[in-house]
Motif scaffolding. Structure first.
Motif, PDB file in Angstrom:
ATOM      1  N   GLY A   1      -1.328   5.746   0.499  1.00 19.92           N
ATOM      2  CA  GLY A   1      -0.522   6.863   0.933  1.00 19.92           C
ATOM      3  C   GLY A   1      -1.320   7.758   1.866  1.00 19.92           C
ATOM      4  O   GLY A   1      -2.526   7.938   1.686  1.00 19.92           O
TER       5      GLY A   1
ATOM      6  N   LEU B   1       3.699   5.540   2.881  1.00 19.99           N
ATOM      7  CA  LEU B   1       2.867   4.387   2.570  1.00 19.99           C
ATOM      8  C   LEU B   1       2.533   3.612   3.842  1.00 19.99           C
ATOM      9  O   LEU B   1       3.390   3.402   4.700  1.00 19.99           O
ATOM     10  CB  LEU B   1       3.578   3.458   1.584  1.00 19.99           C
ATOM     11  CG  LEU B   1       3.680   3.932   0.133  1.00 19.99           C
ATOM     12  CD1 LEU B   1       4.429   2.904  -0.698  1.00 19.99           C
ATOM     13  CD2 LEU B   1       2.301   4.189  -0.464  1.00 19.99           C
TER      14      LEU B   1
ATOM     15  N   THR C   1       3.330  10.307  -2.482  1.00  9.24           N
ATOM     16  CA  THR C   1       3.622   8.907  -2.784  1.00  9.24           C
ATOM     17  C   THR C   1       2.318   8.174  -3.057  1.00  9.24           C
ATOM     18  O   THR C   1       1.281   8.508  -2.482  1.00  9.24           O
ATOM     19  CB  THR C   1       4.396   8.217  -1.646  1.00  9.24           C
ATOM     20  OG1 THR C   1       4.705   6.875  -2.007  1.00  9.24           O
ATOM     21  CG2 THR C   1       3.596   8.208  -0.352  1.00  9.24           C
TER      22      THR C   1
ATOM     23  N   ALA D   1       0.839   4.068  -4.068  1.00 11.74           N
ATOM     24  CA  ALA D   1       1.036   2.658  -4.408  1.00 11.74           C
ATOM     25  C   ALA D   1       0.458   2.386  -5.789  1.00 11.74           C
ATOM     26  O   ALA D   1      -0.660   2.812  -6.094  1.00 11.74           O
ATOM     27  CB  ALA D   1       0.363   1.767  -3.371  1.00 11.74           C
TER      28      ALA D   1
ATOM     29  N   PHE E   1       5.740   1.478  -6.440  1.00 14.43           N
ATOM     30  CA  PHE E   1       5.079   2.761  -6.210  1.00 14.43           C
ATOM     31  C   PHE E   1       5.919   3.896  -6.778  1.00 14.43           C
ATOM     32  O   PHE E   1       7.096   3.722  -7.107  1.00 14.43           O
ATOM     33  CB  PHE E   1       4.830   2.978  -4.712  1.00 14.43           C
ATOM     34  CG  PHE E   1       6.075   3.070  -3.865  1.00 14.43           C
ATOM     35  CD1 PHE E   1       6.593   4.301  -3.490  1.00 14.43           C
ATOM     36  CD2 PHE E   1       6.716   1.919  -3.418  1.00 14.43           C
ATOM     37  CE1 PHE E   1       7.732   4.392  -2.706  1.00 14.43           C
ATOM     38  CE2 PHE E   1       7.855   1.999  -2.624  1.00 14.43           C
ATOM     39  CZ  PHE E   1       8.367   3.241  -2.272  1.00 14.43           C
TER      40      PHE E   1
END
Length: 237
Positions: A12, A24, A46, A48, A59
């Motif tokens: 991110g 991402l 965000t 992963a 995610f």
């Protein structure tokens, strides 16, 4: 998050300096090509969580006006992320079981502590509690029989595991203490693919000076079941 073939990394990143929005991206680990943006949602956060293959990247993300939710997508197709679980609570740290039938995650549903849950995957039909008290950062054993998680504490952090039995439903057995450690952030850890070792970060015990003074130190703990048996053996044995 490494790709399964070890060639690429998903991460991110802020999309520009004028906003806190994060998206991402994927890049080759050896920088052979420019990084590639794979989401366009202007998420405020965000991260992963798991890259299973070229058909599935899992995610969690937080968008404007919402709390953290769980999504999945095909990382190499340019397809839009599909929501897996969206609710008024935070759902984060998703981990899909090796057979892809269950997803473990952390949530603060009910407004209390962040606790662990299991749900069917890829459709969240069933729901089973992993822990009714504070628990974070789940990881599956390679055979999918056990789920590991951390119980953070101001004094010492404890790693537990529960056996997950599959019958016509799902049965989560009582938790077993694996080891207690002073961990520098329980989310900074991972279980080795052989299921016998794990890597974690630990806080520095003494001042460090010079180049790299603020660097994080990484440790690998080996033979931890033997150490656990030694520490818990009855006196005189």
């Amino acid at each position: 998050m490494w790709s399964p073939d070890g060639q690429r990394i998903a991460f991110g990143k802020r999309v520009d300096s004028s906003t806190t929005a994060r998206e991402l991206f994927i890049k080759f680990a050896d920088n052979r090509a420019p990084e590639r943006r794979i989401t366009i949602r202007r998420w405020s956060e965000t991260s992963a969580s798991q890259w299973l293959d070229d058909t599935l990247l899992v995610f969690d993300a937080e968008s404007t006006g919402r709390r953290k939710d769980i999504f999945f997508m095909r990382p190499d197709s340019g397809s839009a992320p599909a929501p897996y679980l969206q609710s008024p609570a935070d759902e984060f740290e998703p981990q899909v079981s090796p057979d892809r039938r269950l997803l473990a995650y952390s949530s603060d549903e009910g407004g209390g502590e962040r606790t662990g849950w299991l749900r069917d995957f890829p459709t969240p039909v069933g729901k089973w509690a992993v822990s009714r008290i504070l628990s974070r950062a789940p990881r599956w054993s390679p055979d999918g029989r056990y789920l590991y998680y951390w119980r953070p504490s101001p004094q010492v952090d404890s790693l537990y595991r529960v056996r997950v039995d599959r019958t016509q439903s799902v049965v989560v057995q009582a938790p077993e203490l694996v080891v207690a450690l002073d961990v520098d952030g329980v989310w900074n850890w991972d279980l080795h693919p052989d299921g016998k070792r794990f890597v974690y970060t630990a806080p520095a015990r003494e001042p460090v000076t010079g180049v790299g003074a603020n660097a994080v130190r990484y440790f690998i703990l080996q033979g931890w079941f033997g150490e656990l048996r030694r520490l818990t053996a009855p006196a005189g044995n």
